[in-house]
Design a protein around this motif. Structure first.
Motif, PDB file in Angstrom:
ATOM      1  N   UNK A  92      30.673  46.528  39.942  1.00 40.07           N
ATOM      2  CA  UNK A  92      29.240  46.839  39.872  1.00 40.07           C
ATOM      3  C   UNK A  92      28.957  48.235  40.398  1.00 40.07           C
ATOM      4  N   UNK A  93      29.915  48.805  41.030  1.00 37.55           N
ATOM      5  CA  UNK A  93      29.710  50.150  41.557  1.00 37.55           C
ATOM      6  C   UNK A  93      30.242  51.231  40.623  1.00 37.55           C
TER       7      UNK A  93
ATOM      8  N   UNK B 277      31.552  36.084  44.765  1.00 37.27           N
ATOM      9  CA  UNK B 277      31.576  36.959  45.939  1.00 37.27           C
ATOM     10  C   UNK B 277      30.163  36.998  46.483  1.00 37.27           C
ATOM     11  N   UNK B 278      30.011  36.636  47.698  1.00 41.84           N
ATOM     12  CA  UNK B 278      28.690  36.531  48.303  1.00 41.84           C
ATOM     13  C   UNK B 278      27.979  37.876  48.312  1.00 41.84           C
ATOM     14  N   UNK B 279      28.759  38.922  48.401  1.00 42.25           N
ATOM     15  CA  UNK B 279      28.153  40.232  48.532  1.00 42.25           C
ATOM     16  C   UNK B 279      27.924  40.893  47.180  1.00 42.25           C
TER      17      UNK B 279
ATOM     18  N   UNK C  85      28.387  49.577  50.263  1.00 43.07           N
ATOM     19  CA  UNK C  85      29.389  48.658  50.798  1.00 43.07           C
ATOM     20  C   UNK C  85      30.699  48.787  50.029  1.00 43.07           C
ATOM     21  N   UNK C  86      31.713  48.468  50.758  1.00 38.61           N
ATOM     22  CA  UNK C  86      32.996  48.386  50.071  1.00 38.61           C
ATOM     23  C   UNK C  86      33.144  46.955  49.571  1.00 38.61           C
ATOM     24  N   UNK C  87      33.339  46.849  48.297  1.00 37.84           N
ATOM     25  CA  UNK C  87      33.488  45.498  47.756  1.00 37.84           C
ATOM     26  C   UNK C  87      34.855  44.942  48.142  1.00 37.84           C
ATOM     27  N   UNK C  88      34.887  43.640  48.185  1.00 39.21           N
ATOM     28  CA  UNK C  88      36.156  42.981  48.543  1.00 39.21           C
ATOM     29  C   UNK C  88      37.187  43.228  47.445  1.00 39.21           C
ATOM     30  N   UNK C  89      38.420  43.322  47.879  1.00 41.06           N
ATOM     31  CA  UNK C  89      39.483  43.434  46.882  1.00 41.06           C
ATOM     32  C   UNK C  89      39.763  42.058  46.294  1.00 41.06           C
ATOM     33  N   UNK C  90      40.516  42.082  45.241  1.00 36.05           N
ATOM     34  CA  UNK C  90      40.844  40.820  44.579  1.00 36.05           C
ATOM     35  C   UNK C  90      41.547  39.875  45.547  1.00 36.05           C
ATOM     36  N   UNK C  91      42.391  40.448  46.354  1.00 41.05           N
ATOM     37  CA  UNK C  91      43.136  39.614  47.285  1.00 41.05           C
ATOM     38  C   UNK C  91      42.215  39.002  48.331  1.00 41.05           C
ATOM     39  N   UNK C  92      41.219  39.788  48.747  1.00 44.43           N
ATOM     40  CA  UNK C  92      40.277  39.259  49.732  1.00 44.43           C
ATOM     41  C   UNK C  92      39.382  38.180  49.127  1.00 44.43           C
ATOM     42  N   UNK C  93      39.142  38.325  47.852  1.00 48.51           N
ATOM     43  CA  UNK C  93      38.260  37.375  47.176  1.00 48.51           C
ATOM     44  C   UNK C  93      38.891  36.004  47.061  1.00 48.51           C
ATOM     45  N   UNK C  94      40.161  36.015  47.224  1.00 46.28           N
ATOM     46  CA  UNK C  94      40.910  34.810  46.887  1.00 46.28           C
ATOM     47  C   UNK C  94      41.819  34.526  48.059  1.00 46.28           C
TER      48      UNK C  94
END
Lengths: 456, 937
Positions: free
Chosen positions: B65-66, B143-145, B317-326
């Motif tokens: 989205x960024x 992703x909540x954010x 904001x820094x969006x979460x990486x794929x690994x963080x998302x999961x």
């Protein structure tokens, strides 16, 4: 002997060059055993095999366990644990016809001075007797009286419920080495050099007590008696460490015939040599049929004819070392197993020997023995030369065990079972027949599954 | 390996090139000019030469989205693989076709934001400029954010071979669904965790705000509220609302339908997690207590933070990486699955297809195939069997059963017809350059040809020209299909291709524009294009086709269902971001979101993602998609020809027809299993041939090596035949040598000739240094034995000579062999030292096919009733035996010792068939008392 491996390309027959051991090549057309199955369950020498019924057998040995096997599939059915030391004797205890309990029982005696009765169908330990003063070395069952006897330093008589019925006094420290049943409620026990005949007195109206009485001692053997068998209704045979073979009348316990050292009288030189090593002439085992007694003498096999009372055929060195067990198969084959780890299959062949014919060199050994006999009994010479002569022909050998083969068991339908000091049991089968049986089973299974379609 | 080994070996793209056996070079005058591209390391079958990447790879992209579409990672993660290929550009392309809306927000009539558990979408697209074709699997993660709580991702399998993507679509879809399911499961877990933390934060914030409000109330004795106090009160109210919303979200994410998880063993842990979460949910659902209980019981480690009313802006904001998302565990699992996919589809299409055919055929020989096949595949077979059992039971149409059980032979047909069509084109080149397609088609496919159908197929190319000029053509997507739709689609499949259906297919296909992307499958709504557009004039077709010949780099476009354009989407996010706070994302934005996404929503209006269009249409679309593919497929091979002035369409119809038939039949195969629907309900897809994984590359390499060394052995040793005979007849072969590496190498090579027992371990020991024992001969059929030049070795050699009757002994050091005589005809064919085969893999396949042939003989012998049982009671065993002998000799054509080979295999078959539980015991050691001979070089 490994020349072919090194590139020489010769058969290992080179082995036999210096010894008269008869060998057979790799081509054994008459040897039916073309399939083997190795059974492994024991952790020590397997010494005993006993047949339970048409398809089961039990094995026992120095590790103290008894294993019940299926002879057809080689499947291990039961493992009986109870003894803490090596097993010294094993015998089946057939159930009485009248008895509703049809379970097959076996008795095992062990160096831990106990005897255990097992139920071979369930693996249950039925009962245990541990009141022995010494190790029981032999067991025998008198089925007629429904009692069994244990022989150690003394001889005890037990009933089916394991009540001690009676016992003898202390016989000897070496103990009873062999025990057989003879008619008239008597048993023969081999104790050292002696054969002792005991009479068993069953309870009558007069007395309710069982009793066992020493009837006679036979002192004709000069050395320890190693083997004792019941040959037929008329006689029993005993063999000793120094190669004496005595045939006894089964009823009056008199000596019918005796062959003393006759295996060794070839020439003095050899006699001396052989005396140095009595193992070479000790009689380990007997087997018999209607006419002959087959004796395992040292490394050799001898056939003693009961009628003519002489040895009619022999293989002086049938094996590389002592023959431990021999058996006569229903198909007239003789099988021997030995400390050298091999099992050999022999056939007693008749030969019309013409006197005019030159004796082939291959038979010299046997004829040499014959000459010995000639000297002993001159009148029989003529008769012998005209009569049919026999020879033991090697028709096959089974090589599988890596150590001495202690015993074997023959199943009419399933082949041969051998047990050995290498802890293994090998099931030898007729490959062709097994293949046919498997096909049969295969189609049975197909039919059961409904997969069998018959087309025109 | 059963089928076409020679061809396959050539077409397989080797990962590493082995050194082929070098024959003496041909004299110059006989040599043929090399394939022009040979210098580039390409084989004549490779279509990769046009592409900018060296081999197929998997790309994971995100529509951020960024920053918009961006590539995240590739598998394999090696820059050499994708080379100069523009990942950014391609990410843009593949993300731009994701028109599936994953709607989050306030749906009308609902008080709270609603999560949609959207199905993945699967699209095939091509970019002829880049020479890349891709299977694209779109999925959304929570992703909540993120805006709308969703992050759109896609996984793409990128290949230069369009044909491959199309033909392997089912398999790709099934495999990627697994990966996606795993990723999403992990994501749901992580998302639930996020929500819990967030709830705690909110609760804490509320407490703080509440206290502040109270203080202000006390401080304020004027009797009216200051603006500050009102603001605080509003803030408090919005926090309250936000708490309720988040709780609702948490409930939703936890109530994710369990049935989706069934059959997905990758995510077996999920059920427990859900159970846990249920329990937790019970506690958190009470808002008053949740903070305390959570604080002390569940996650004491987490300290709640105060949430500021105006939080940072979303794009800062820094969006979460794929690994963080999961969840990390699931992420690594997904990566493993993806690299498995990469391995699975490595190589040429022809190779993949052949191995699929191979596996399917092997499945049919399930009684005998254990003898020489690999265990991995066999295990797969077992699993498959179990899986397919229930579906089989549910069938009610017996006739289709046979079809379903052997889906592959149809593929076989397609290959055959493809070939034949190529051949026929060559013939045509000489004979006629007319445009009588009908005749030609009849030549190539006389049996199944239907003029009307072919017309329709040709039509669709024409149709395509109408919409040229646009930039993207989506020819089909496999969107989420509901469970409900399955029954309908089944019904529709029983109807043969009707004109209506064909039309819809025709519509779906566009040809040739100047742009660069083509998406090659259709989506339902396209069928709305009026039928009037359909024209069926052969002359028009000719024009069309010649046009097609020119427009190689052309684009096919499909206008009607484009996703929100990247620009549009960005606009949307920009519009919303300035005032966005975490909590307000739910409330405020939802309206605008709904507005934006209203168009696509109708296809996903409820949680199950029921497709709004009639399912049978959609179904037939699927067929059309196959056909399209065939047309496309034909073009690469036709290009060369067409450049020489031959109309390309001459080639096309037959191809079309052939592969159309394939697609039809393959559809039929699946039609009565509910499983076929290819969306996320992935359990059933396991049944398709792909699920039997091809052997791993290492074993592939192993095979190649073994084949190569076996070939060397055969050429080097004149006594190779008796040695191989020993192995085939079950006589243990002992390879004796000093050098371990040498012995191991030969043992590995020879192991390809060793029949397996009932599927336990391959009876091969590579290296033994202790004396052999009788048990060894029962267990092992090929043994590498160490020769030590020391007295210690005497025992080893002694044992060997003692048991010599059970063994054949190959002395590597002295180059001698001691074994029984062999005079059969089988082994010379199997191991011809003058063979023209040079490559190990080819030779391996040759051996496999020969051995399969042998297995079938053994099978016949074993299962012929009359051979083994007496025909009547009086028949003796000898007669049965003679009947067996004559069968072996006359019917099976076996000579001398070959009989023993078949007999041995038959015994193994019998044992295997009768064994209740495979692998429990070793078979008996069978042997013959036959003399051995010593062979020397």
């Amino acid at each position: 002997m490994l020349r072919w491996l090194m590139g020489g390309g010769r058969e290992p027959q080179g082995l036999a060059e210096k010894s008269p051991l008869q060998t057979i090549g790799e081509e054994q057309t008459q040897n039916p055993y073309t399939e083997l199955l190795v059974l492994k369950a024991h952790h020590d020498i397997v010494r005993f095999l006993v047949q339970l019924d048409d398809y089961r057998f039990a094995s026992a040995g120095d590790d103290g366990i008894v294993v019940v096997w299926n002879a057809q599939t080689g499947e291990k059915l039961l493992e009986l644990n109870g003894h803490t030391q090596k097993i010294t004797a094993i015998i089946t205890f057939p159930s009485l016809e009248a008895c509703e309990e049809k379970n097959q029982l076996i008795l095992t005696a062990s160096a831990d001075k106990t005897v255990i009765v097992w139920d071979c169908d369930t693996g249950r330990q039925v009962q245990k007797v541990s009141c022995f003063q010494s190790t029981v070395k032999c067991l025998t069952v008198l089925q007629r009286l429904d009692v069994w006897l244990s022989g150690g330093n003394d001889l005890c008589v037990w009933n089916r419920k394991l009540d001690l019925l009676c016992k003898t006094s202390h016989l000897s420290d070496t103990g009873i080495s062999a025990l057989i049943e003879i008619p008239k409620n008597c048993v023969v026990a081999a104790v050292g050099k002696e054969l002792i005949i005991f009479k068993l007195v069953a309870p009558t109206e007069g007395s309710l007590e069982w009793n066992i009485l020493e009837v006679k001692r036979l002192l004709d053997h000069q050395d320890n008696i190693l083997s004792l068998v019941n040959v037929n209704d008329l006689s029993f045979v005993s063999g000793s460490h120094v190669g004496e073979l005595i045939i006894w009348d089964i009823l009056d316990w008199t000596m019918q015939a005796c062959e003393r050292n006759f295996w060794t009288q070839l020439d003095t030189q050899q006699e001396i040599k052989l005396y140095q090593n009595p193992n070479d002439i000790s009689i380990h085992h007997f087997t018999w049929d209607e006419e002959n007694v087959f004796a395992a003498v040292g490394r050799g096999l001898y056939v003693y004819n009961l009628q003519t009372r002489r040895v009619i055929a022999c293989q002086k060195t049938a094996h590389d070392s002592s023959v431990l067990h021999i058996a006569r198969l229903p198909n007239r084959q003789l099988i021997s197993c030995s400390e050298d780890g091999s099992v050999r299959i022999w056939e007693l062949r008749e030969k019309r020997q013409l006197t005019a014919e030159p004796v082939p060199t291959g038979f010299f050994n046997m004829w040499g023995f014959g000459r010995v006999n000639k000297q002993a009994s001159q009148p029989s010479k003529k008769q012998q030369e005209d009569a049919t002569s026999f020879s033991l022909e090697l028709i096959g050998d089974l090589i599988g065990h890596s150590s001495s083969v202690e015993m074997f068991l023959y199943f009419e339908d399933h082949g041969l079972v051998t047990c050995s000091a290498d802890h293994l049991i090998i099931l030898w089968k007729n490959g062709e027949r097994e293949s046919g049986l498997r096909s049969l089973k295969l189609f049975q299974k197909l039919e059961e599954n409904g997969d069998l379609y018959l087309t025109v | 390996m059963i089928s076409a080994p020679d061809v396959v070996a050539f077409t397989k793209e080797d990962e590493y090139e082995e050194e082929p056996y070098n024959e003496p070079a041909l004299p110059e005058e006989y040599s043929v000019p090399l394939f022009p591209f040979a210098s580039q390391g390409a084989n004549p079958w490779s279509k990769l030469s046009g592409a900018k990447f060296s081999r197929d790879f998997i790309l994971i992209s995100e529509f951020s989205e960024q920053v918009g579409p961006q590539p995240l990672l590739t598998i394999p993660n090696d820059t050499k693989v994708f080379g100069t290929f523009d990942l950014n550009y391609f990410s843009l392309r593949i993300m731009s076709v994701d028109y599936q809306a994953s709607f989050v927000g306030h749906p009308p009539g609902s008080a709270y934001p609603k999560l949609n558990f959207v199905e993945d979408s699967k699209v095939v697209l091509g970019d002829s400029k880049e020479g890349a074709f891709a299977y694209v699997h779109h999925l959304t993660l929570y992703d909540l954010e993120a805006r709308g709580f969703v992050r759109p991702f896609c996984m793409a399998y990128i290949s230069a071979d369009q044909h491959k993507i199309m033909q392997q679509f089912q398999e790709l879809s099934a495999e990627f669904s697994k990966a996606s399911e795993c990723l999403k499961t992990g994501n749901r877990k992580a998302f639930a965790g996020e929500l819990e933390k967030k709830l705690k934060d909110l609760d804490y914030t509320r407490t703080v705000l509440h206290t502040e409000t109270e203080i202000q109330k006390k401080a304020n004795d004027k009797g009216f509220y200051s603006s500050q106090a009102i603001e605080k009160a509003n803030e408090l109210a919005s926090v309250e609302k936000s708490i309720i919303e988040h709780q609702d979200l948490l409930k939703q994410i936890r109530s994710y339908p369990h049935r989706k998880l069934k059959g997905s063993n990758l995510c077996s842990g999920e059920m427990e997690h859900i159970q846990d979460q249920r329990d937790q949910a019970a506690t958190t659902s009470n808002p008053d207590e949740s903070a305390d209980t959570d604080l002390y019981t569940c996650r004491p480690a987490y300290t709640p933070k105060l949430i500021k009313a105006k939080s940072t802006k979303c794009f800062d904001k820094k969006l979460k990486t794929l690994e963080e998302l999961c969840d990390t565990e699931y992420f690594t699992q997904t990566l493993a699955q993806l690299s498995h996919i990469e391995h699975m589809f490595r190589g040429d299409l022809c190779y993949l297809l052949t191995s699929q055919i191979d596996r399917a055929l092997l499945k049919q020989q399930h009684i005998a195939n254990f003898l020489f096949e690999d265990f991995v595949e066999l295990n797969d077979r077992v699993v498959e069997k179990q899986e397919s059992a229930p579906s089989k039971a549910s069938q009610d149409r017996p006739p289709s059963r046979s079809l379903e059980e052997c889906p592959i032979p149809q593929v076989l047909i397609s290959i055959g017809s493809y070939k034949s069509s190529v051949e026929s084109v060559l013939i045509k080149m000489e004979q006629e350059v007319g445009d009588e397609e009908y005749k030609e088609v009849e030549v190539t496919e006389p049996s199944s040809f239907d003029p009307q159908e072919s017309l329709d197929y040709l039509d669709m190319d024409m149709k395509g020209s109408i919409s040229s000029g646009e930039s993207i053509e989506v020819l089909g997507t496999e969107k989420s299909t509901s469970v409900l739709s399955k029954s309908d689609s089944q019904a529709s499949l029983t109807v043969p291709l009707s004109p209506q259906v064909v039309r819809s297919k025709a519509v779906s296909h566009r040809t040739i524009s100047e742009d660069s992307i083509e998406v090659l499958s259709t989506c339902p709504s396209e069928a709305l294009i009026p039928d009037d557009f359909k024209a069926s004039y052969p002359s028009a077709i000719n024009e069309e086709e010649s046009y097609a010949g020119e427009g190689e780099g052309a684009i096919r476009f499909q206008a009607s269902l484009s996703p929100p354009e990247p620009g549009e989407a960005e606009e949307g996010s920009l519009e919303n971001t300035p005032s966005q706070t975490d909590s307000c994302c739910i409330g405020k934005e939802s309206d605008s979101l709904r507005g934006q996404l209203s168009t696509p929503i109708h296809t996903h209006s409820d949680e199950d993602g029921v497709v709004s269009s009639p399912p049978q249409r959609y179904r037939q679309k699927d067929q059309g998609f196959h056909v399209d593919f065939a047309a496309e497929n034909a073009s690469p091979s036709s290009r060369d020809i067409s450049s020489e002035g031959f109309p390309a369409y001459e080639l096309d119809p037959s191809c079309l027809l052939a592969s159309r038939d394939v697609s039809k039949t393959s559809l039929d195969n699946y039609s009565d299993t509910t499983s076929y629907v290819s969306s996320v309900a992935s359990t059933s897809l396991d049944r398709t041939p792909s699920s039997a994984h091809p052997a791993s590359p290492s074993s592939e390499r192993h095979k190649k090596r073994a084949g190569q060394n076996a070939l060397k052995f055969i050429r080097q040793y004149p006594f190779a035949h008796p040695a191989i005979y020993s192995l085939l007849s079950g006589r243990t072969l002992v390879v004796l040598g000093e050098d371990e590496a040498k012995v191991r190498k030969l043992v590995t090579a020879l192991s390809i000739f060793v029949p397996n027992y009932s599927g336990s371990v391959k009876p091969v020991r590579h290296w033994v240094s202790s004396p052999l024992h009788i048990m060894d001969f029962q267990k092992w059929k090929l043994i590498g034995l160490q020769r030590v030049a020391s007295p210690a070795n005497a025992g080893t050699l002694h044992a060997l000579s003692r048991y010599s009757r059970y063994t054949s002994i190959l002395d590597l050091d002295n180059k001698t062999l001691r074994c029984p005589l062999y005079r059969g005809a089988l082994v010379p064919r199997l191991a011809d030292h003058r063979t023209q085969i040079k490559r190990g893999s080819t030779y391996y396949l040759h051996v496999q096919s020969m051995l399969t042939q042998l297995c079938s003989k053994a099978f016949l012998y074993t299962f012929c009733h009359h051979l083994h049982l007496p025909a009547h009671d009086k028949e003796t065993e000898e007669m049965v035996a003679s009947r067996q002998a004559s069968f072996l000799k006359l019917t099976l054509g076996l000579v001398n010792e070959d009989v023993k080979v078949v007999q041995y295999l038959a015994e193994l078959l019998k044992l295997h068939y009768m064994q209740e539980s495979p692998g429990t015991s070793h078979p008996t050691l069978r042997f013959d008392y036959v003399p051995s001979f010593l062979y020397k070089i």
